[in-house]
Design a protein around this motif. Structure first.
Motif, short mmCIF file in Angstrom:
data_model
loop_
_atom_site.label_atom_id
_atom_site.label_comp_id
_atom_site.label_asym_id
_atom_site.label_seq_id
_atom_site.Cartn_x
_atom_site.Cartn_y
_atom_site.Cartn_z
N LEU A 196 0.83 -1.20 0.00
CA LEU A 196 0.00 0.00 0.00
C LEU A 196 0.86 1.25 0.00
N THR A 223 -1.64 -3.77 -7.04
CA THR A 223 -3.04 -4.14 -6.77
C THR A 223 -3.25 -5.62 -7.07
N ARG A 275 -1.69 -7.71 -4.35
CA ARG A 275 -2.54 -7.73 -3.15
C ARG A 275 -3.71 -8.67 -3.35
N ARG A 276 -4.31 -8.57 -4.55
CA ARG A 276 -5.50 -9.37 -4.84
C ARG A 276 -5.17 -10.86 -4.74
N PHE A 288 -6.47 -8.55 4.24
CA PHE A 288 -6.30 -7.53 5.28
C PHE A 288 -7.39 -7.64 6.35
N ARG A 334 -13.89 -2.19 8.59
CA ARG A 334 -14.03 -1.75 7.20
C ARG A 334 -14.88 -2.68 6.35
N ILE A 356 -13.72 -10.04 -5.86
CA ILE A 356 -12.53 -9.25 -6.17
C ILE A 356 -11.37 -10.19 -6.52
N THR A 384 -11.15 0.93 0.78
CA THR A 384 -11.13 -0.46 1.26
C THR A 384 -11.08 -1.43 0.08
N LEU A 385 -11.93 -1.16 -0.91
CA LEU A 385 -11.95 -2.05 -2.09
C LEU A 385 -10.59 -2.08 -2.77
N LYS A 386 -9.97 -0.91 -2.88
CA LYS A 386 -8.65 -0.87 -3.51
C LYS A 386 -7.62 -1.63 -2.68
N ALA A 387 -7.70 -1.46 -1.36
CA ALA A 387 -6.76 -2.19 -0.49
C ALA A 387 -6.96 -3.69 -0.63
N LEU A 388 -8.22 -4.09 -0.82
CA LEU A 388 -8.50 -5.53 -0.94
C LEU A 388 -8.06 -6.08 -2.30
N ALA A 395 -9.20 -4.64 -5.40
CA ALA A 395 -10.13 -4.39 -6.49
C ALA A 395 -9.44 -3.59 -7.58
#
Lengths: 232, 372
Positions: free
Chosen positions: A58, A82, A85-86, A91, A97, A114, B284-288, B290
């Motif tokens: 991040l 990204t 991470r995916r 997290f 959240r 996702i 949050t979506l980006k951190a996950l 997306a």
């Protein structure tokens, strides 16, 4: 397969400019082996969350290197980070959240979507995951109708959706009472023991030391102490 | 996408506010668009109502309502041009109307030959010859109050000459602020005091097999003292005169443009606010993990749902509003394509607004997820 799933080499990062500049990390090096639970602790402002952000792709360090499963994160574009991470990282956040407009099961299903794209069986898979954390009966409840402990269990289920190998948790028990906190500690420990996950927890909560394989103590942006304990 | 729908439907108050914002914009666009469309239509109504191909006017005439006399011999000259199969006459001037009660009122008097077309309001055309009153006058229903003809036929006077109000017609209300009366060309010429050599508009029908442009050119060569315009040219000229050169038309045009701009701003602001409301969730979506497409799709779908719901609500409210507006503004007109255009414009505006808000959603720092 590398034994070290996560590694950080001489990472330095600062925020702000001039007199307002804060050196969040000052040359931190650490590695995290597979199938372990590492606790990162230290006082507020010591750089714990910054370290977690680097490991979670991040943030990028101003200097130094970050490796995730052998990949040098520094050289990756935002889209590649990204994607990383995916594929590899789940997290868990202090503030849960969860998406407030979605039910528990839809939150977990979203995590699956996702990671894997829309799948016909994702609702069933999400229900199965919630069931593993004792939330089958709360599957259709919205986050606002859940207790903090239940919310965090949903968040863990979402983080595990799609089976990432790494779980990064930021103060996962800070908003929970004693019983719920202990429950989350045990759930994450079980993920290491039973599913071979690599878990990094950032927390002030001393209870985590019982569940951790090692503890890294940060202070003033540097590792002050590193202690390996054998989880029993 | 479920998340998009859930996001906007979960907070019903915000969704309602957004939909109301979009519906207000849609309402504004349809209403202002109808004013402009009605004004444009009314500005060339009589020209469009004729089915003749070419209009001959005095040099410099800008609009049907402000004609000037031409020599009536031009009609004979025009008839002699190859390709001209038929000619007709029309005129329009302000006149003094004496009501049955004896009160006086300025009116717009329109006279035309009966062959001008079935849409042109001329008494001779719609009644059998044996039923005609020689002084037959028609009026538009929107002017009923001003005409004060309690029973029909009603004996009145126009410019001091006897006339008979015979019946009502629909759809010819104008924006001039005075009632319009319709009669035959012969009657109108008499009321207006035209001499035997006077005319105002000479209309020409082009024979089949001849190009209108060719005949127009020949007429111009034959009649250099006057303007020779195709029906479309004269209609356009008349519309441009009213819309561009008069203050009223400019005000309506400006209001229509402002209506669109205000609609754009309202929609943009509401969609942007809606996105910013959920910015933490996008982080949050980006951190996950997306993808940008995933996040952008959610924002776009949310915008399109708001656009569709808002424009439908706006159209539903504008229908009764237009009904009432028509009582005060008889010339207001909503062409069939206007609601469709407004729906498309709303969708486009919402998409455009979502582009701005998508930027915010896509550039949000996913690292903020760790800030409690």
């Amino acid at each position: 397969m590398l034994d070290e799933l996560l590694a950080i080499k001489d990472a330095r990062i600062s925020f702000g400019k001039g007199n307002a500049q804060v050196h969040a990390l000052r040359g931190v090096s650490a590695s995290f082996r597979r199938c372990t639970l590492s606790l990162v602790t230290g006082p507020s402002g010591s750089g714990k969350t910054t370290l977690l952000s680097l490991l979670g792709c991040l943030l990028s360090p101003d200097e130094g290197k970050v490796f995730v499963d052998g990949a040098l994160v520094n050289s990756l574009s935002e889209n590649e980070k990204t994607d990383l991470r995916r594929r590899k990282i789940g997290f868990v956040f202090q503030a849960f959240r969860l998406l407030h407009s979605l039910s528990a099961i839809d939150n977990v299903a979203l995590g699956l979507e996702i990671r894997n794209g829309k799948q016909p069986d994702q609702i069933a898979a999400a229900r199965d995951l919630l069931g593993q954390f004792g939330l089958a009966e709360k599957a259709n409840h919205e986050p606002n109708d859940l207790s903090p402990g239940e919310k965090q269990r949903v968040a863990v289920a979402r983080a595990l959706a799609g089976n990432p190998s790494i779980l990064l948790a930021d103060e996962p028990t800070a908003s929970l009472d004693a019983a719920a906190g202990k429950n989350i500690c045990q759930i994450l420990r079980n993920q290491v023991e039973q599913n071979g996950k690599t878990v990094v927890v950032v927390s002030h909560d001393p209870r985590w030391q019982e569940y951790a394989d090692r503890t890294i103590v940060l202070g003033d942006g540097q590792i002050k102490q590193e202690e390996k304990v054998a989880y029993s | 996408m479920k998340l998009a729908w859930q996001n906007i439907s979960h907070d019903r108050a915000r969704f309602l506010t957004t939909v109301l914002g979009v519906s207000f914009a849609a309402f504004l666009m349809v209403f202002q668009g109808s004013l402009l469309a009605g004004f444009l239509q009314a500005a060339s109504r009589f020209i469009d109502a004729s089915d003749f191909d070419i209009w001959i006017t005095a040099r410099g005439v800008q609009a049907f309502e402000f004609g000037a006399t031409v020599e009536s011999r031009f009609r004979d000259l025009a008839a002699g041009v190859p390709g001209v199969t038929e000619t007709g006459r029309a005129c329009m001037a302000f006149s003094l109307y004496r009501k049955p009660s004896g009160k006086q009122q300025v009116v717009a008097l329109v006279g035309a030959d009966s062959n001008l077309g079935k849409d042109f309001p001329v008494p001779d055309h719609v009644e059998r010859v044996e039923d005609q009153s020689p002084d037959s006058i028609l009026y538009d229903a929107s002017d009923r109050g001003a005409i004060e003809a309690a029973t029909l036929p009603a004996a009145v006077e126009i410019n001091g000459r006897r006339a008979n109000i015979e019946r009502e017609v629909q759809g010819y209300g104008g924006f001039l602020g005075v009632p319009s009366l319709f009669t035959s060309y012969r009657n109108a010429a008499r009321y207006l005091g035209f001499g035997p050599d006077d005319g105002m508009y000479i209309l020409v029908r082009v024979a089949k097999g001849y190009a209108v442009a060719d005949v127009q050119q020949k007429l111009r060569e034959r009649l250099p003292e006057v303007d020779v315009l195709t029906r479309e040219e004269f209609a356009h000229k008349s519309r441009m005169y009213w819309v561009i050169k008069t203050g009223a038309g400019s005000a309506i045009l400006t209001a229509a443009v402002l209506g669109f701009l205000i609609g754009l701003v309202v929609v943009s602001q509401t969609i942007y606010a809606n996105t910013m409301e959920n910015i933490e969730e996008y982080a949050t979506l980006k951190a996950l993990g997306a993808s940008r497409t995933f996040v952008a799709r959610i924002v776009l779908i949310q915008s399109l749902i708001c656009a569709a719901a808002g424009s439908v609500l706006g159209l539903l409210t504008v229908v009764p509003a237009m009904k009432y507006a028509r009582i005060l503004i008889p010339w207001i007109h909503t062409p069939w394509y206007l609601p469709a255009m407004v729906v498309l414009a709303s969708l486009a505006m919402c998409s455009l607004a979502s582009v701005t808000s998508v930027r915010s959603a896509l550039t949000v720092d996913p690292g903020r997820v760790f800030r409690a």
